[in-house]
Design an enzyme around this catalytic site. Sequence first.
Site, PDB file in Angstrom:
ATOM      1  N   ASN A 160      -7.588 -27.550  50.975  1.00  0.00           N
ATOM      2  CA  ASN A 160      -8.843 -26.889  51.368  1.00  0.00           C
ATOM      3  C   ASN A 160     -10.044 -27.830  51.457  1.00  0.00           C
ATOM      4  OD1 ASN A 160      -9.307 -27.168  48.662  1.00  0.00           O
ATOM      5  ND2 ASN A 160      -9.604 -24.994  48.232  1.00  0.00           N
ATOM      6  N   HIS A 171     -14.404 -29.974  47.399  1.00  0.00           N
ATOM      7  CA  HIS A 171     -14.742 -29.377  46.098  1.00  0.00           C
ATOM      8  C   HIS A 171     -16.266 -29.310  45.992  1.00  0.00           C
ATOM      9  CE1 HIS A 171     -15.008 -28.677  41.768  1.00  0.00           C
ATOM     10  NE2 HIS A 171     -16.030 -29.526  41.810  1.00  0.00           N
ATOM     11  N   GLU A 201     -19.422 -32.308  35.946  1.00  0.00           N
ATOM     12  CA  GLU A 201     -18.687 -33.018  36.990  1.00  0.00           C
ATOM     13  C   GLU A 201     -19.446 -34.252  37.481  1.00  0.00           C
ATOM     14  OE1 GLU A 201     -16.571 -28.856  38.450  1.00  0.00           O
ATOM     15  OE2 GLU A 201     -18.066 -29.792  39.736  1.00  0.00           O
ATOM     16  N   LYS A 205     -12.036 -34.103  49.681  1.00  0.00           N
ATOM     17  CA  LYS A 205     -10.683 -34.341  49.170  1.00  0.00           C
ATOM     18  C   LYS A 205      -9.901 -35.258  50.109  1.00  0.00           C
ATOM     19  CE  LYS A 205     -10.647 -29.954  46.604  1.00  0.00           C
ATOM     20  NZ  LYS A 205      -9.979 -28.627  46.435  1.00  0.00           N
ATOM     21  N   TYR A 212     -10.178 -30.919  36.566  1.00  0.00           N
ATOM     22  CA  TYR A 212      -9.634 -29.576  36.787  1.00  0.00           C
ATOM     23  C   TYR A 212      -9.099 -28.952  35.502  1.00  0.00           C
ATOM     24  CZ  TYR A 212     -10.016 -29.847  41.903  1.00  0.00           C
ATOM     25  OH  TYR A 212     -10.487 -29.905  43.202  1.00  0.00           O
TER      26      TYR A 212
HETATM   27  P1  IDP Z   1     -12.694 -23.736  44.183  1.00  0.00           P
HETATM   28  O1  IDP Z   1     -12.303 -25.132  44.645  1.00  0.00           O
HETATM   29  O2  IDP Z   1     -13.057 -22.851  45.357  1.00  0.00           O
HETATM   30  O3  IDP Z   1     -13.724 -23.738  43.105  1.00  0.00           O
HETATM   31  P2  IDP Z   1     -10.755 -23.051  42.116  1.00  0.00           P
HETATM   32  O4  IDP Z   1     -10.255 -21.662  41.844  1.00  0.00           O
HETATM   33  O5  IDP Z   1     -11.687 -23.654  41.124  1.00  0.00           O
HETATM   34  O6  IDP Z   1     -11.379 -23.051  43.592  1.00  0.00           O
HETATM   35  O7  IDP Z   1      -9.474 -23.969  42.272  1.00  0.00           O
HETATM   36  C1  IDP Z   1      -9.616 -25.370  42.315  1.00  0.00           C
HETATM   37  C2  IDP Z   1      -8.723 -25.923  43.398  1.00  0.00           C
HETATM   38  O8  IDP Z   1      -7.365 -25.670  43.036  1.00  0.00           O
HETATM   39  C3  IDP Z   1      -8.875 -25.260  44.758  1.00  0.00           C
HETATM   40  O9  IDP Z   1      -9.950 -25.799  45.522  1.00  0.00           O
HETATM   41  C4  IDP Z   1      -7.538 -25.554  45.392  1.00  0.00           C
HETATM   42  O10 IDP Z   1      -7.475 -26.916  45.856  1.00  0.00           O
HETATM   43  C5  IDP Z   1      -6.600 -25.420  44.208  1.00  0.00           C
HETATM   44  N1  IDP Z   1      -6.037 -24.075  44.111  1.00  0.00           N
HETATM   45  C6  IDP Z   1      -6.644 -22.972  43.614  1.00  0.00           C
HETATM   46  N2  IDP Z   1      -5.838 -21.901  43.686  1.00  0.00           N
HETATM   47  C7  IDP Z   1      -4.672 -22.344  44.221  1.00  0.00           C
HETATM   48  C8  IDP Z   1      -3.430 -21.711  44.559  1.00  0.00           C
HETATM   49  O11 IDP Z   1      -3.228 -20.509  44.362  1.00  0.00           O
HETATM   50  N3  IDP Z   1      -2.480 -22.513  45.120  1.00  0.00           N
HETATM   51  C9  IDP Z   1      -2.665 -23.840  45.345  1.00  0.00           C
HETATM   52  N4  IDP Z   1      -3.816 -24.468  45.051  1.00  0.00           N
HETATM   53  C10 IDP Z   1      -4.806 -23.736  44.494  1.00  0.00           C
HETATM   54 MG    MG Z   2     -13.643 -24.327  41.110  1.00  0.00          MG
END
Ligand code: IDP
Ligand code: MG
Length: 150
Positions: free
Chosen positions: A113, A116, A127, A10, A50
């Site tokens: 974070n 992805h 994807e 990212k 997303y």
């Molecule tokens: P993942 O990336 O671990 O698969 P997902 O639940 O698919 O997690 O969420 C996609 C992305 O959305 C996350 O990597 C993060 O960047 C963002 N995200 C998920 N939950 C939150 C939240 O509660 N607050 C802010 N960003 C979030």
């Molecule tokens: Mg995910």
Amino acid sequence: MMEKSFVMLKPDTVQRRLMGKVISRFEEKGLQIVAAKMLHISPELAQEHYQEHSAKPFFSNLVDYITSSAVMAMVIKGDDCISIIRKMVGATNPKEADLGTVRGDYALDTGRNIIHASDSPQSAQREIYLFFQDDEICDYSMPDEDLIYE
Ligand code: IDP
Ligand code: MG
């Protein structure tokens, strides 16, 4: 089973100059990078990528974050690599991610974070082809395959 996963570094990973460190982890594990490119994700592509989160309260921040600057998109290949890469990436919330995982070692906030990775064979297929054409994925052999696989 031999699999391909979609992995994206990212914008924060690129901006923090952490790409090499993260890529090295996958290479050192024995996984193979079969496609890679830098790109600036459009809002349309971000929304498509997303789509499962489109109703979530964090969706617009997520789209803003992922489109804020360049990302590095990759396809990584290896035996059972989809679940292995998810383990190497760690929990979505870096505060809960185990140390030794990418997010556990390099991030602090769910909204930053750094990486992805596809969460299932179906997501990987979807994807990979959102970001890459077939002819951008290289199939090549490595000289040490007998040392990685029995
Ligand atoms: P993942 O990336 O671990 O698969 P997902 O639940 O698919 O997690 O969420 C996609 C992305 O959305 C996350 O990597 C993060 O960047 C963002 N995200 C998920 N939950 C939150 C939240 O509660 N607050 C802010 N960003 C979030
Ligand atoms: Mg995910």
